[in-house]
Each structure stands twice: as C-alpha cells, then as structure tokens.
Design an enzyme around this catalytic site. Sequence first.
Site, PDB file in Angstrom:
ATOM      1  N   SER A  20     -18.956 -97.718  59.868  1.00  0.00           N
ATOM      2  CA  SER A  20     -19.211 -96.888  58.729  1.00  0.00           C
ATOM      3  C   SER A  20     -18.026 -96.153  58.278  1.00  0.00           C
ATOM      4  O   SER A  20     -18.023 -95.755  56.826  1.00  0.00           O
ATOM      5  CB  SER A  20     -20.353 -96.151  58.877  1.00  0.00           C
ATOM      6  OG  SER A  20     -20.223 -95.250  59.701  1.00  0.00           O
ATOM      7  N   GLY A  21     -17.079 -95.794  59.102  1.00  0.00           N
ATOM      8  CA  GLY A  21     -15.868 -94.835  58.664  1.00  0.00           C
ATOM      9  C   GLY A  21     -16.237 -93.411  59.196  1.00  0.00           C
ATOM     10  O   GLY A  21     -15.428 -92.716  59.100  1.00  0.00           O
ATOM     11  N   VAL A  23     -17.652 -90.767  62.399  1.00  0.00           N
ATOM     12  CA  VAL A  23     -17.157 -90.581  63.922  1.00  0.00           C
ATOM     13  C   VAL A  23     -18.007 -91.309  64.925  1.00  0.00           C
ATOM     14  O   VAL A  23     -17.414 -92.012  65.793  1.00  0.00           O
ATOM     15  CB  VAL A  23     -17.111 -89.022  64.163  1.00  0.00           C
ATOM     16  CG1 VAL A  23     -18.354 -88.548  64.102  1.00  0.00           C
ATOM     17  CG2 VAL A  23     -16.653 -88.662  65.428  1.00  0.00           C
ATOM     18  N   CYS A 112     -32.314-100.298  54.363  1.00  0.00           N
ATOM     19  CA  CYS A 112     -30.960-100.761  54.782  1.00  0.00           C
ATOM     20  C   CYS A 112     -30.875-101.232  56.134  1.00  0.00           C
ATOM     21  O   CYS A 112     -30.298-102.208  56.410  1.00  0.00           O
ATOM     22  CB  CYS A 112     -29.999 -99.398  54.342  1.00  0.00           C
ATOM     23  SG  CYS A 112     -28.347 -99.991  54.888  1.00  0.00           S
ATOM     24  N   GLY A 136     -23.636 -97.060  65.477  1.00  0.00           N
ATOM     25  CA  GLY A 136     -23.460 -95.725  66.207  1.00  0.00           C
ATOM     26  C   GLY A 136     -24.758 -94.713  65.755  1.00  0.00           C
ATOM     27  O   GLY A 136     -24.806 -93.449  65.833  1.00  0.00           O
ATOM     28  N   CYS A 209     -26.305 -92.393  50.884  1.00  0.00           N
ATOM     29  CA  CYS A 209     -25.261 -92.928  50.797  1.00  0.00           C
ATOM     30  C   CYS A 209     -24.880 -93.348  49.342  1.00  0.00           C
ATOM     31  O   CYS A 209     -23.690 -92.783  49.049  1.00  0.00           O
ATOM     32  CB  CYS A 209     -24.915 -93.903  51.456  1.00  0.00           C
ATOM     33  SG  CYS A 209     -25.546 -95.829  51.285  1.00  0.00           S
TER      34      CYS A 209
END
EC number: 2.8.1.13
Length: 382
Positions: A20-21, A23, A112, A136, A209
């Site tokens: 997702s970008g 951590v 989602c 994650g 988001c």
Amino acid sequence: MNSLDLPKAPQDTRVVVAMSGGVDSSVVAGLLKRQGYDVVGITLQLYDHGAATHRRGACCAGQDIHDARRAAETLGIPHYVLDYEDRFREAVIDRFADSYIHGETPIPCVECNRSIKFRDLLATALDLGADALATGHYVASRPRPGGSRALYRALDPARDQSYFLYATTAEQLDVLRFPLGELPKDETRRLAREFGLSVADKPDSQDICFVPQGRYQDVIARLRPDSVRPGEIVHLDGRTLGRHDGIIGFTVGQRRGLKLATGEPLYVVRLDPETARVVVGPREALATSVIRLAETNWLGDEPLTELDGMPVAVRVRSTREPRPATLRWNRAASCAEVMLATPEDGVSPGQACAIYADEGPRARVLGGGTILRVEASRREAA
C-alpha cells in the site's frame, strides 16, 4: 513446511505482497525477502481524491504508490502497479455512497477487503503463479487439523484489524498470509529501519482512504448530488426541533453538531431516508440488544443455519472490545441474529458486526455480517 505453512522451499515459493505504500506492507515484503521467498510487490491504484471531491491536486494516492515503488527498489523485488479504479469505484465507493443515502453507516474497508483485495487481487496473484498473497494486516491465521486455516485476533491488541477482515472466506484463508499477526507495531517500525525503508516513520492512515480529511459528506454530495435534500430533526416524542441540510451529515449515536437548543442531551437515534428525517432522543433510546445480520460470512465449525443459541463474542465497532452475546439462526427471517448480553449504544444498520469464539485477546474469528436491523429488546425481535 516453510514459515508460511507451504510445502515448497522458500526460494521455490512465490509470494505476492499487497504493498500500500505504508510501513506495514513494506515490512512484510522485507521479511519475506529476507527469508528467501520469491517476492513480487503489487500496488493497486484505487482512487483519485480529485475525482471524488472535484478538487485539483487533492490526490495523495500518488505518494503512496511512489512510497511502495521506492520500498520495492530498496528491497530489490519486482513491483507492479495495477489500475483497479473502475472496480473500486463500483464495488466500494458507489456502495459507500448509496449506503449513506439510505440512512446507514457503512464500513468501506470491509467491502474493499472482501471485493478488491481478497477476491480480485487474489485472483491476479494466482494468475501470476503465486503460492500465497501476503498483506500487512494485523491479524493472524493458523493451520487447523484437516489442513484448513482459521483466523485469529492479532498479538498487538491496539493494532488488531480482525474486525475489518471477518468477511474473509475459508477458501481465501488457504492462500492468504498475514506475517504481522504475531508482531507488535513497534517491532514493525524497528524492522522497517533495519531494512532501510524510507517509510519507517510514515504515519498510519487514520481516515477512509478515498475520503480526504474525513469529510465523507463532500464525497457523497459529489457522487450523488440529487440525493442530498433538507429535512426535519424530530424528537422521538413527535416534536419538531429543527431542520437539517441532509441525512448524510448524521450517524446513529451522534451528539455533536445537532445545533439544538433544547437544554437536554440528545442523540441521533434513527435516520429515515424516505422522509429525510433525523430522529433524536435521549441516550437510553440508543440501547440495542438484538442485531440481525445480512451478507453473513461464517467461518465456524457448525453450520450457521443450525445454530440455536451459540455463546459468542461480538464487536459492533472497531474501537470496542468484543462483548458476550448469543448467536442463532432466525428461520422466520432467514438471517443470523445476535442477542447481546448487555445492550450497546450507537449500533447502526450498515455497520459491521464481527463474531468471535470468545472475548479473549487472541480469539478465533468466526465470521460476521453487515448489520441489517437493530432492536431494543429480545421481545421486539421475536
């Protein structure tokens, strides 16, 4: 078996990581790479804030994609960006808007995960020859006798995301892996620094988001402009107390922002989309004892339709701990029904209800559903 409970050696096991970008997913990619797996990173282009809110320069999704690509480069793994905007808009954003218009309080992250990540992305991962899809999320899955897998709450209770993942099916669990389910968040950030990832100190996302600054009303007004109409704010006793600009600005349980000079604390008790009325009342009017569920996903061992009083624990909001309840199949209504041991406030149609085997910190997730209807007492739901 390797560390992912798969039969092949790590170097012969391809794992697609949903990056997702942030951590968390970046560390998952790093952990699996370090363990010798054949890791492929995939990032989904899901939304454009500018398109949703009609504001130029509003998109932050581009930064997330950049961060994911940079993490993949640091780790030395291939990385691909897939355009899922059309399917995300149809399955998640449009459904989110329609749900609010109907007076519900939707949880888009559940949809989602159900429709985009664990259905469409999982299918893409398998097309790429993956043996597993890793994410994650802070949730755990473990093998059970017979070869199936079960879902459990994460080790870190403050980060546990099982509430948003109750809709994961048994078939999907066979392929999904959640490496962070046994790690505390501070260890995840430590690993990110150890891997040299630029996102090590990137803040966690707090909002939906595709809803910038948490202003979901702006998104709905943009997508469904004809649906926003003014109406009355009415007390349970029939008094008209004021007017509002649209029910999309209210949620069940809300107290702030009502702008009513009544001298008594009032809460939103019900939203009526047909009449555009916001119904308010005292806090005790919010108490819910019985919840009927739609779109129920069941991960338990016994058939759902045969249950008649199974002790469970349920969670009706992500910020609340599981509470004791009884689960049964309502044959007359043909749906699952939850009877809470202690009434809960602020339970609204459209919300998610996650079901657990017990109240324990590592409890097994038995499934859940979308709240279809709530009742103040068992007698009313009979």
